[in-house]
Design a protein around this motif. Structure first.
Motif, PDB file in Angstrom:
ATOM      1  N   ALA A 205       0.832  -1.205   0.000  1.00  0.00           N
ATOM      2  CA  ALA A 205       0.000   0.000   0.000  1.00  0.00           C
ATOM      3  C   ALA A 205       0.867   1.256   0.000  1.00  0.00           C
ATOM      4  O   ALA A 205       0.558   2.247  -0.671  1.00  0.00           O
ATOM      5  CB  ALA A 205      -0.938  -0.004   1.203  1.00  0.00           C
TER       6      ALA A 205
ATOM      7  N   SER B 273       2.158   1.745  -3.415  1.00  0.00           N
ATOM      8  CA  SER B 273       1.099   2.237  -4.304  1.00  0.00           C
ATOM      9  C   SER B 273       0.950   3.749  -4.187  1.00  0.00           C
ATOM     10  O   SER B 273       0.838   4.455  -5.187  1.00  0.00           O
ATOM     11  CB  SER B 273      -0.222   1.544  -3.965  1.00  0.00           C
TER      12      SER B 273
ATOM     13  N   ASP C 233      -0.728  -2.597  -6.268  1.00  0.00           N
ATOM     14  CA  ASP C 233      -2.109  -2.941  -5.958  1.00  0.00           C
ATOM     15  C   ASP C 233      -2.359  -4.435  -6.109  1.00  0.00           C
ATOM     16  O   ASP C 233      -3.114  -5.032  -5.325  1.00  0.00           O
ATOM     17  CB  ASP C 233      -3.066  -2.144  -6.841  1.00  0.00           C
TER      18      ASP C 233
ATOM     19  N   ARG D  25      -0.642  -6.080  -3.095  1.00  0.00           N
ATOM     20  CA  ARG D  25      -1.426  -5.868  -1.881  1.00  0.00           C
ATOM     21  C   ARG D  25      -2.620  -6.823  -1.826  1.00  0.00           C
ATOM     22  O   ARG D  25      -2.896  -7.432  -0.775  1.00  0.00           O
ATOM     23  CB  ARG D  25      -1.909  -4.417  -1.824  1.00  0.00           C
TER      24      ARG D  25
END
Length: 357
Positions: free
Chosen positions: A177, A180, A304, A307
């Protein structure tokens, strides 16, 4: 027997029992496996990109972490560094990583022996009936209670191991995250910088075209006044000049909007944009071919996607944690303590000591 000797004796007994039980331990719950239908498992994921064989791209070269440095533009490097330092979402993501690291440490503590130490002085009077002496006049006095103990949970069905596995996956998900957010901030900053420079170049082109068209209109009107032209030529030239002039407000607004975006990304008010960027009239050029890799490499580096996969791994591990609650929990432990009058605290009176295992 001293307190330390009692503790050591019971610790050895607990350790031997734990070793015997651990030899029969199993881990409940499913092990994580990437779904067979995942795109990254398909042969098409490793195929080259469409158009990836063009001269502008390098299909086999890995993408660097600081990909914006491919432009070799010091102004862009400074803007990205400012945006990364000022971004609040990045600070939140970093705090989430720190929390996840703490959760991992807490989960790992579950497979270590736990020690406790307690001490509580007070002024009290025992109940006569509690002591099975109804009617007796028990005195009030200062008393104390002190104890020390050690315990160990036998990971009989792998609940602790699954909890650690879930915590590790949560930590990896929070790191993805963070990556990202970092990619988004760097991309938005680079895009805003390129938009500002592109708008500056287009404004310069439009201004030169406007100057040429304005000069053409003046010359055409002179020809009309001298009888060498017709009014239609002057009208057409004037309309073309107005058309070019009409593009200027849109280009100026696009550049101003890009400058405002840069200021916001750097944590500044809109009016605090970088003046060097305001003077930019040419987009930076890439110093080398763009490394793109293949589809599988793209999926592996996309934060993403990483994750989502780590979150799925953590959820799978928690199935094992929940399943382990259906089985008995076994904890081994030992404790020693002393309870008595405060005036004789730890005074070596045998009747004040107690122990349990």
């Amino acid at each position: 027997m001293t307190v330390a000797r009692v503790l050591m004796t019971h610790m050895r007994t607990g350790a031997l029992c734990a070793a015997g039980l651990l030899s029969a331990c199993a881990t409940v719950g499913p092990d994580y496996h990437r779904p067979a239908a995942a795109v990254i498992e398909k042969p098409s994921a490793t195929a080259p990109f469409i158009g990836g064989n063009e001269a502008a791209f390098a299909a086999l070269a890995p993408l660097p972490d600081h990909w914006w440095r491919l432009y070799r533009d010091p102004v862009l490097d400074r803007l990205v560094a400012q945006a990364l330092a000022a971004n609040t979402d990045l600070r939140v993501a970093a705090a989430n990583i720190a929390r996840a690291q703490s959760d991992v440490a807490i989960a790992e503590d579950g497979r270590r022996p736990q020690a406790t130490v307690q001490a509580s002085p007070g002024y009290a009077q025992r109940s006569a009936e509690e002591e099975l002496l109804p009617g007796a006049a028990l005195p009030s006095n200062f008393v104390y209670a002190a104890s020390a103990g050690i315990s160990y949970q036998v990971d009989l069905v792998g609940q602790v191991r699954r909890a650690i596995e879930a915590a590790d996956a949560d930590l990896a998900a929070t790191r993805a995250a963070y990556d990202s957010v970092r990619v988004t901030v760097a991309a938005d900053t680079t895009r805003a910088y390129l938009d500002a420079c592109s708008a500056g170049r287009e404004i310069g082109v439009a201004q030169r075209a406007l100057d040429l068209q304005s000069r053409t209109t003046q010359l055409t009107r002179r020809l009309v006044r001298g009888g060498r032209g017709i009014s239609l030529d002057a009208t057409r030239s004037s309309a073309q000049e107005a058309q070019v002039r009409a593009t200027m407000p849109g280009l100026l607004a696009a550049k101003q909007l890009a400058l405002y975006r840069l200021a916001t990304l750097a944590g500044r008010p809109p009016a605090g944009f970088d003046r060097d960027v305001a003077a930019c009239t040419r987009e930076p050029q890439l110093a080398q071919a763009i490394p793109i890799g293949d589809g599988a490499a793209l999926l592996r580096r996309r934060p993403d996607v990483r994750r989502a996969e780590w979150e799925l791994r953590a959820a799978t591990a928690r199935i094992g944690v929940a399943t382990a609650d259906l089985y008995p929990h076994i904890s081994l432990g030992a404790s020693v303590g002393s309870v008595g009058l405060a005036e004789r605290v730890l005074g070596g009176i045998p009747t004040s000591f107690r122990w349990a295992r």
